[in-house]
Design a protein around this motif. Structure first.
Motif, PDB file in Angstrom:
ATOM      1  N   VAL A 223       0.861  -0.977   0.117  1.00 45.86           N
ATOM      2  CA  VAL A 223      -0.169  -0.058   0.118  1.00 45.86           C
ATOM      3  C   VAL A 223       0.864   1.269  -0.004  1.00 45.86           C
ATOM      4  O   VAL A 223       1.827   1.519   0.911  1.00 45.86           O
ATOM      5  CB  VAL A 223      -0.911  -0.118   1.203  1.00 45.86           C
ATOM      6  N   SER A 224       0.712   2.092  -1.071  1.00 42.23           N
ATOM      7  CA  SER A 224       1.898   3.279  -1.114  1.00 42.23           C
ATOM      8  C   SER A 224       0.897   4.542  -1.645  1.00 42.23           C
ATOM      9  O   SER A 224      -0.147   4.632  -2.143  1.00 42.23           O
ATOM     10  CB  SER A 224       2.913   2.773  -2.136  1.00 42.23           C
ATOM     11  N   CYS A 225       1.649   5.571  -1.662  1.00 42.28           N
ATOM     12  CA  CYS A 225       1.315   6.752  -1.884  1.00 42.28           C
ATOM     13  C   CYS A 225       2.292   7.344  -2.844  1.00 42.28           C
ATOM     14  O   CYS A 225       3.263   7.646  -2.494  1.00 42.28           O
ATOM     15  CB  CYS A 225       0.892   7.642  -0.490  1.00 42.28           C
ATOM     16  N   ARG A 226       1.741   7.838  -4.166  1.00 41.82           N
ATOM     17  CA  ARG A 226       2.634   8.456  -5.133  1.00 41.82           C
ATOM     18  C   ARG A 226       2.781   9.965  -4.760  1.00 41.82           C
ATOM     19  O   ARG A 226       3.803  10.378  -5.407  1.00 41.82           O
ATOM     20  CB  ARG A 226       1.988   8.116  -6.599  1.00 41.82           C
ATOM     21  N   ALA A 227       1.976  10.405  -4.023  1.00 38.83           N
ATOM     22  CA  ALA A 227       2.243  12.030  -3.567  1.00 38.83           C
ATOM     23  C   ALA A 227       3.386  12.134  -2.502  1.00 38.83           C
ATOM     24  O   ALA A 227       4.186  13.105  -2.834  1.00 38.83           O
ATOM     25  CB  ALA A 227       0.911  12.517  -3.064  1.00 38.83           C
ATOM     26  N   CYS A 228       3.331  11.337  -1.465  1.00 37.22           N
ATOM     27  CA  CYS A 228       4.226  11.588  -0.346  1.00 37.22           C
ATOM     28  C   CYS A 228       5.316  10.560  -0.335  1.00 37.22           C
ATOM     29  O   CYS A 228       6.240  10.717   0.409  1.00 37.22           O
ATOM     30  CB  CYS A 228       3.549  11.871   0.839  1.00 37.22           C
ATOM     31  N   GLY A 229       5.272   9.295  -0.921  1.00 36.71           N
ATOM     32  CA  GLY A 229       6.197   8.337  -0.784  1.00 36.71           C
ATOM     33  C   GLY A 229       5.833   7.255   0.269  1.00 36.71           C
ATOM     34  O   GLY A 229       6.411   6.485   0.564  1.00 36.71           O
ATOM     35  N   TYR A 230       4.671   7.447   0.896  1.00 35.19           N
ATOM     36  CA  TYR A 230       4.515   6.670   2.166  1.00 35.19           C
ATOM     37  C   TYR A 230       4.411   5.325   1.578  1.00 35.19           C
ATOM     38  O   TYR A 230       3.800   4.905   0.421  1.00 35.19           O
ATOM     39  CB  TYR A 230       3.067   7.080   2.737  1.00 35.19           C
ATOM     40  N   LEU A 234       0.193  -4.306   3.661  1.00 35.92           N
ATOM     41  CA  LEU A 234      -1.000  -4.296   3.772  1.00 35.92           C
ATOM     42  C   LEU A 234      -1.215  -4.421   5.250  1.00 35.92           C
ATOM     43  O   LEU A 234      -1.973  -3.764   6.054  1.00 35.92           O
ATOM     44  CB  LEU A 234      -1.713  -5.152   2.987  1.00 35.92           C
ATOM     45  N   GLU A 235      -0.690  -5.429   6.143  1.00 34.85           N
ATOM     46  CA  GLU A 235      -0.802  -5.772   7.331  1.00 34.85           C
ATOM     47  C   GLU A 235      -0.579  -4.592   8.283  1.00 34.85           C
ATOM     48  O   GLU A 235      -1.320  -4.605   9.339  1.00 34.85           O
ATOM     49  CB  GLU A 235      -0.093  -6.963   7.622  1.00 34.85           C
ATOM     50  N   LYS A 236       0.088  -3.653   7.708  1.00 37.83           N
ATOM     51  CA  LYS A 236       0.553  -2.757   8.607  1.00 37.83           C
ATOM     52  C   LYS A 236       0.142  -1.217   8.049  1.00 37.83           C
ATOM     53  O   LYS A 236       0.123  -0.158   8.718  1.00 37.83           O
ATOM     54  CB  LYS A 236       2.231  -2.504   8.525  1.00 37.83           C
ATOM     55  N   ALA A 237      -0.333  -1.272   6.979  1.00 39.22           N
ATOM     56  CA  ALA A 237      -0.726  -0.028   6.380  1.00 39.22           C
ATOM     57  C   ALA A 237      -1.832   0.651   6.884  1.00 39.22           C
ATOM     58  O   ALA A 237      -2.903   0.311   7.624  1.00 39.22           O
ATOM     59  CB  ALA A 237      -1.099  -0.255   4.900  1.00 39.22           C
ATOM     60  N   GLY A 238      -1.389   2.139   7.190  1.00 46.73           N
ATOM     61  CA  GLY A 238      -2.533   3.108   7.898  1.00 46.73           C
ATOM     62  C   GLY A 238      -3.502   3.617   6.733  1.00 46.73           C
ATOM     63  O   GLY A 238      -3.099   3.413   5.473  1.00 46.73           O
ATOM     64  N   TYR A 239      -4.429   4.455   7.064  1.00 49.53           N
ATOM     65  CA  TYR A 239      -5.283   4.916   5.952  1.00 49.53           C
ATOM     66  C   TYR A 239      -6.225   5.975   6.862  1.00 49.53           C
ATOM     67  O   TYR A 239      -6.257   5.891   8.063  1.00 49.53           O
ATOM     68  CB  TYR A 239      -6.373   3.870   5.535  1.00 49.53           C
ATOM     69  N   GLN A 240      -6.809   7.062   6.094  1.00 51.77           N
ATOM     70  CA  GLN A 240      -7.569   7.697   6.658  1.00 51.77           C
ATOM     71  C   GLN A 240      -9.322   7.345   6.183  1.00 51.77           C
ATOM     72  O   GLN A 240      -9.339   6.922   5.253  1.00 51.77           O
ATOM     73  CB  GLN A 240      -7.369   9.247   6.025  1.00 51.77           C
ATOM     74  N   THR A 241     -10.064   7.519   7.249  1.00 51.74           N
ATOM     75  CA  THR A 241     -11.543   6.920   7.225  1.00 51.74           C
ATOM     76  C   THR A 241     -12.322   7.976   7.719  1.00 51.74           C
ATOM     77  O   THR A 241     -11.903   9.000   8.293  1.00 51.74           O
ATOM     78  CB  THR A 241     -11.361   5.554   7.831  1.00 51.74           C
ATOM     79  N   GLY A 408      -9.846   3.055  -2.274  1.00 54.59           N
ATOM     80  CA  GLY A 408     -10.736   4.192  -2.219  1.00 54.59           C
ATOM     81  C   GLY A 408     -10.127   4.964  -0.977  1.00 54.59           C
ATOM     82  O   GLY A 408     -10.326   6.123  -0.563  1.00 54.59           O
ATOM     83  N   ASP A 409      -9.281   4.215  -0.020  1.00 56.92           N
ATOM     84  CA  ASP A 409      -8.789   4.817   1.188  1.00 56.92           C
ATOM     85  C   ASP A 409      -7.714   5.714   0.969  1.00 56.92           C
ATOM     86  O   ASP A 409      -7.100   5.931  -0.075  1.00 56.92           O
ATOM     87  CB  ASP A 409      -8.294   3.880   2.191  1.00 56.92           C
ATOM     88  N   SER A 410      -7.637   6.925   1.752  1.00 58.80           N
ATOM     89  CA  SER A 410      -6.455   8.055   1.664  1.00 58.80           C
ATOM     90  C   SER A 410      -5.215   7.730   2.320  1.00 58.80           C
ATOM     91  O   SER A 410      -5.289   7.031   3.357  1.00 58.80           O
ATOM     92  CB  SER A 410      -7.405   9.507   1.959  1.00 58.80           C
ATOM     93  N   CYS A 411      -4.402   8.220   2.002  1.00 58.95           N
ATOM     94  CA  CYS A 411      -3.071   8.277   2.516  1.00 58.95           C
ATOM     95  C   CYS A 411      -3.126   8.764   4.120  1.00 58.95           C
ATOM     96  O   CYS A 411      -3.518   9.906   4.293  1.00 58.95           O
ATOM     97  CB  CYS A 411      -1.993   8.923   1.806  1.00 58.95           C
ATOM     98  N   PRO A 412      -2.449   8.085   5.029  1.00 58.47           N
ATOM     99  CA  PRO A 412      -2.548   8.375   6.395  1.00 58.47           C
ATOM    100  C   PRO A 412      -1.667   9.781   6.696  1.00 58.47           C
ATOM    101  O   PRO A 412      -1.833  10.498   7.676  1.00 58.47           O
ATOM    102  CB  PRO A 412      -2.130   7.297   7.157  1.00 58.47           C
ATOM    103  N   ALA A 413      -0.684  10.030   5.733  1.00 56.06           N
ATOM    104  CA  ALA A 413       0.104  11.114   5.778  1.00 56.06           C
ATOM    105  C   ALA A 413      -0.359  12.369   5.010  1.00 56.06           C
ATOM    106  O   ALA A 413      -0.063  13.417   5.666  1.00 56.06           O
ATOM    107  CB  ALA A 413       1.709  10.695   5.477  1.00 56.06           C
TER     108      ALA A 413
END
Length: 591
Positions: A223-230, A234-241, A408-413
């Motif tokens: 699970v990664s973010c192309r905007a900030c590099g997070y 999957l077992e550890k991935a955070g997300y904004q909900t 559909g989830d958003s990056c936690p960072a």
């Protein structure tokens, strides 16, 4: 090496057990053979690839200041009992007894052994810090071996263990190993990403990261973010909900009673509506039956948490993250309850479970707590409820994030959309802290004469798995196109006819020049048809092919290399011997 003298049993068809592209080509090119499920023999070409990978790993470990050792694969069970992992590790730990009925284990990893070594040999801060590593065979009794070397039971691994006097020293080593791992993967030619990870059965008291080789066949989800590099497993991935709603029924009733809004009072008085759902047991079936998406449903799953039944509630379109749930509950063992485990609970209808009237401890996912209403099981065969309101129709006892991140989830960072890709875990680094040194009584005297536990780190990289990951990333239509750094040989000399005197003499001349220049060369001196030679050459996949044919008298050859062809193509260009040698040197230097 002359090909006529080498064991290279190429296959025209892949064996039935081959279930990934790289695995198929490793078998077809005669590099590996299966002995038993998840257990492989490395044939001469495969062993050379493995040795090249080992060489790169060893060079980078030595460069990072590590010291090589070799530890036993047979480990006394007492050590595992000291650390507390003997029962925790599960059936993957191969247990056995010797003739004196002493218990042993085949080591899947060596934390216990190396901690016992340090306990016996290190008694002063003056001997710290140091890092020991080894390259050797491990055994993990995988229930379902897959993808050849990617998920085998017996495998070759580099594992390193650092011992420091404090966390600052540990962090210095951790960062050095992080750089070393990046250099290893880059030298192997792998496309990879470093991600936050869960410590799993190794455990630890600090950060941990995995190194993932990108591949569609990978069993891990990145699970990664192309905007900030997070990036995280999957077992550890955070997300904004959505915002978490934690009001219980009593508080909500009070809020409504203090309001003059009749519609709110009416809403509170509404009861869930029973729905007859004959033989509807899954979310997919229920969604089709009622004509609503799974995001409008609550899925109730029962687990055995250290032997006690516990319910976990997630939205119908989400999946429970067992690791997150285990951490929330603070338990050692978490198993999804089966029908046998529920046999004595007559009020639990498997396939129709729901939170209303469920007299079990419940952990509610934050997204469930935020739902206005939902469809749930009714704890009665062939029945569900609609209009179930979290916090009103059932109490929100414990609200936590216990689901996996989802599309559909958003990056936690940074709140950008998360991206999901597949990867192969090839390396894992851990800050163990004092987990093992405390449990096993390892200690040293610090500068002030105080007894302290060494602060440990652990760093694993799968050597045989690296080989398999390279095979997956470099699999073409006709074979594996090995990067020069790990290829079994760098140059393949292929005379169309070894019996032709001019061709043979030119090949022998080229062979000697290349060997004198320090290149590794495989010469196909077999008395075979040209088509057989060309097919085998593509299967073996060396970085440079030099074909010597009818133009040998004019000292012209055909050169083929990865640099000349796009993926999936075979392209050879006619040129002089001198041009071919210069081009080969350029290609091999670039790689």
């Amino acid at each position: 090496m002359r090909q006529s003298e080498m064991l290279v049993p190429t296959l025209r068809e892949a064996p039935a057990e081959a279930d990934a592209a790289g695995h198929r080509w490793l078998l077809r090119s005669g590099m590996i053979r299966q002995l038993a499920a998840g257990i492989y023999s490395y044939l001469p070409l495969g062993r050379r690839v493995l040795l090249n990978v080992e060489r790169i790993v060893r060079e980078e470990m030595d460069r990072a200041g590590c010291q090589e050792v070799l530890l036993p694969i047979m480990q006394p069970a007492e050590l595992w009992k000291e650390s507390g992992r003997y029962n925790q590790y599960g059936p993957e730990l191969m247990r056995l007894q010797d003739r004196h009925e002493r218990e042993f284990a085949l080591g899947p990893t060596h934390e216990e052994v190396v901690t016992a070594l340090a306990r016996d040999e290190v008694n002063s801060y003056r001997k710290l810090p140091f890092t020991l590593y080894q390259i050797g065979t491990k055994f993990r009794d995988e229930r379902r071996p897959r993808f050849g070397l990617l998920r085998g039971r017996e495998f070759i691994m580099k594992d390193a263990y650092s011992f420091a006097s404090d966390w600052e020293e540990l962090d210095h080593t951790y960062q050095a190993m992080n750089k070393a791992y990046s250099r290893i993967l880059e030298r192997c030619g792998l496309e990879y990403i470093r991600v936050e990870a869960d410590a799993g059965t190794i455990g630890g008291q600090g950060e941990t990261h995995e190194f993932m080789a990108l591949a569609d066949v990978g069993e891990d989800t990145i699970v990664s973010c192309r905007a900030c590099g997070y990036a995280a497993n999957l077992e550890k991935a955070g997300y904004q909900t959505a915002a978490v709603v934690t009001q219980d029924t009593e508080q909500m009733s009070k809020d409504v009673s203090e309001s003059d809004n009749e519609s709110q009072i009416s809403a509170l008085d509404q009861s869930p509506v029973p729905i007859h759902t004959p033989a509807i047991r899954t979310i997919a079936e229920l969604s089709s039956f009622v004509g609503q998406g799974p995001e409008h449903m609550i899925k109730t799953l029962l687990y055995q948490a250290d032997g006690q039944l516990v319910a976990a509630l997630v939205r119908g379109d989400h999946e429970v993250n067992d690791i997150a749930l285990k951490q929330v509950l603070g338990v050692e063992e978490l198993i999804l309850a089966d029908e046998e485990a529920l046999a004595g609970c007559s009020d639990l209808a498997v396939g129709f479970l729901g939170p209303i009237g469920l007299h079990l401890p419940m952990v509610v996912d934050a997204d469930v707590a935020a739902m206005g209403s939902a469809i749930t099981g009714a704890n009665e065969v062939d029945m569900h409820y609609s209009g179930v309101r979290p916090g009103i129709d059932f109490v929100l006892e414990k609200v936590e994030r216990i689901r996996f991140a989802a599309e559909g989830d958003s990056c936690p960072a940074c709140a950008a959309k998360l991206v999901f890709t597949k990867g192969i875990e090839v390396g894992h680094i851990f800050k163990l802290g004092t987990k093992y040194s405390d449990a096993m009584g390892a200690s040293f005297l610090d500068r002030n004469g105080r007894q302290c536990a060494p602060v440990m780190g652990c760093y694993g990289i799968g050597v045989s798995r690296l080989m398999a990951a390279i095979a997956e990333q470099y699999a073409g239509d006709d074979g594996i196109r090995w990067p020069a750094a790990v290829a079994p040989y760098q140059i393949h000399l292929i005379p169309v006819s070894w019996k032709d005197e001019q061709q043979r003499q030119l090949v022998l001349e080229l062979e000697q020049q290349l060997l004198d220049a320090g290149y590794t060369v495989l010469t196909d001196d077999r008395d075979e048809r040209p088509g057989v030679k060309f097919k085998d050459a593509e299967l073996i996949g060396l970085p440079v092919q030099i074909l010597v044919g009818r133009d040998a008298a004019e000292r012209r050859v055909e050169l083929g290399s990865h640099a000349l062809a796009r993926k999936g193509e075979t392209k050879r260009i006619s040129m002089s011997v001198e041009e071919a040698l210069n081009h080969a040197k350029e290609v091999l230097q670039l790689r």
